[in-house]
Enzyme design. Structure first.
Site, PDB file in Angstrom:
ATOM      1  N   PRO A  94       0.774  -1.250   0.000  1.00  0.00           N
ATOM      2  CA  PRO A  94       0.000   0.000   0.000  1.00  0.00           C
ATOM      3  C   PRO A  94       0.803   1.297   0.000  1.00  0.00           C
ATOM      4  CG  PRO A  94       0.039  -0.933   2.186  1.00  0.00           C
ATOM      5  CD  PRO A  94       0.738  -1.918   1.296  1.00  0.00           C
ATOM      6  N   CYS A  95       1.456   1.589  -1.122  1.00  0.00           N
ATOM      7  CA  CYS A  95       2.232   2.824  -1.199  1.00  0.00           C
ATOM      8  C   CYS A  95       1.350   4.067  -1.089  1.00  0.00           C
ATOM      9  CB  CYS A  95       3.087   2.859  -2.460  1.00  0.00           C
ATOM     10  SG  CYS A  95       2.209   2.528  -3.981  1.00  0.00           S
TER      11      CYS A  95
END
Length: 184
Positions: free
Chosen positions: A148-149
């Protein structure tokens, strides 16, 4: 098996519709290897060429492949708000070194509904002061959404950059309850 008795690499891909637009998912026998935003025909062609070059085999479109089925199911649950954690095998072969270290920490250490600063994430991997390098790692993430950047933000409260575009980042953070839903 190939002529040398080695198992040939198999890469399968599919495009799924989501609230943030079409996503292209690709998988190998080792796990999900790529998630690509805005999967238009041009983006798919570029991605397929890159995957073929990096993985040594031509990817095959196979939306019903068992290698993709679980990733597609979990992605649909995530966008429906029914899944907070992905439980998928991941193929990390497209990323290495510091970038892989940062992305693994992000995947395991920043839960749904939370955010972390670039500098904080650098400190978590033992590289305080490497906030800019963390930003580079986020831009190189081959597995966005799953790794989850979008949860990495600026320390001053700014949203930061995002390879999928800022509107996509806002929508993902809103889905997770970090930001209010966009008004338009």
């Amino acid at each position: 098996m190939d002529s040398h008795g080695q198992y040939e690499q198999q890469v399968v891909w599919a495009v799924i519709g989501t609230d943030i637009g079409p996503l292209m998912l690709a998988a190998t026998r080792d796990g999900l290897v790529s998630v690509v935003f805005h999967a238009t025909e041009k983006v798919r062609e570029t991605t397929l060429d890159r995957l073929a070059s990096r993985l040594g085999t031509e990817p095959v479109e196979a939306p019903d492949s068992p290698l993709l089925a679980e990733a597609i199911r979990q992605m649909e649950e995530y966008f429906a708000g029914a899944r907070h954690d992905f439980e998928l095998p991941l193929d990390w072969s497209l990323i290495s070194g510091f970038n892989r270290q940062v992305l693994r920490e992000l995947a395991s250490g920043v839960p749904y509904g939370a955010v972390v600063g670039y500098g904080d994430l650098a400190g978590r991997v033992g590289q305080p002061g490497a906030a800019q390098a963390v930003g580079t790692a986020m831009g190189a993430n081959p597995l966005p959404v799953v790794v989850p950047c979008h949860r990495v933000v600026e320390s001053d409260g700014g949203i930061g950059g995002f390879g999928g575009g800022l509107e996509t980042k806002r929508k993902l953070l809103a889905l997770e309850g970090v930001l209010p839903e966009p008004l338009f």
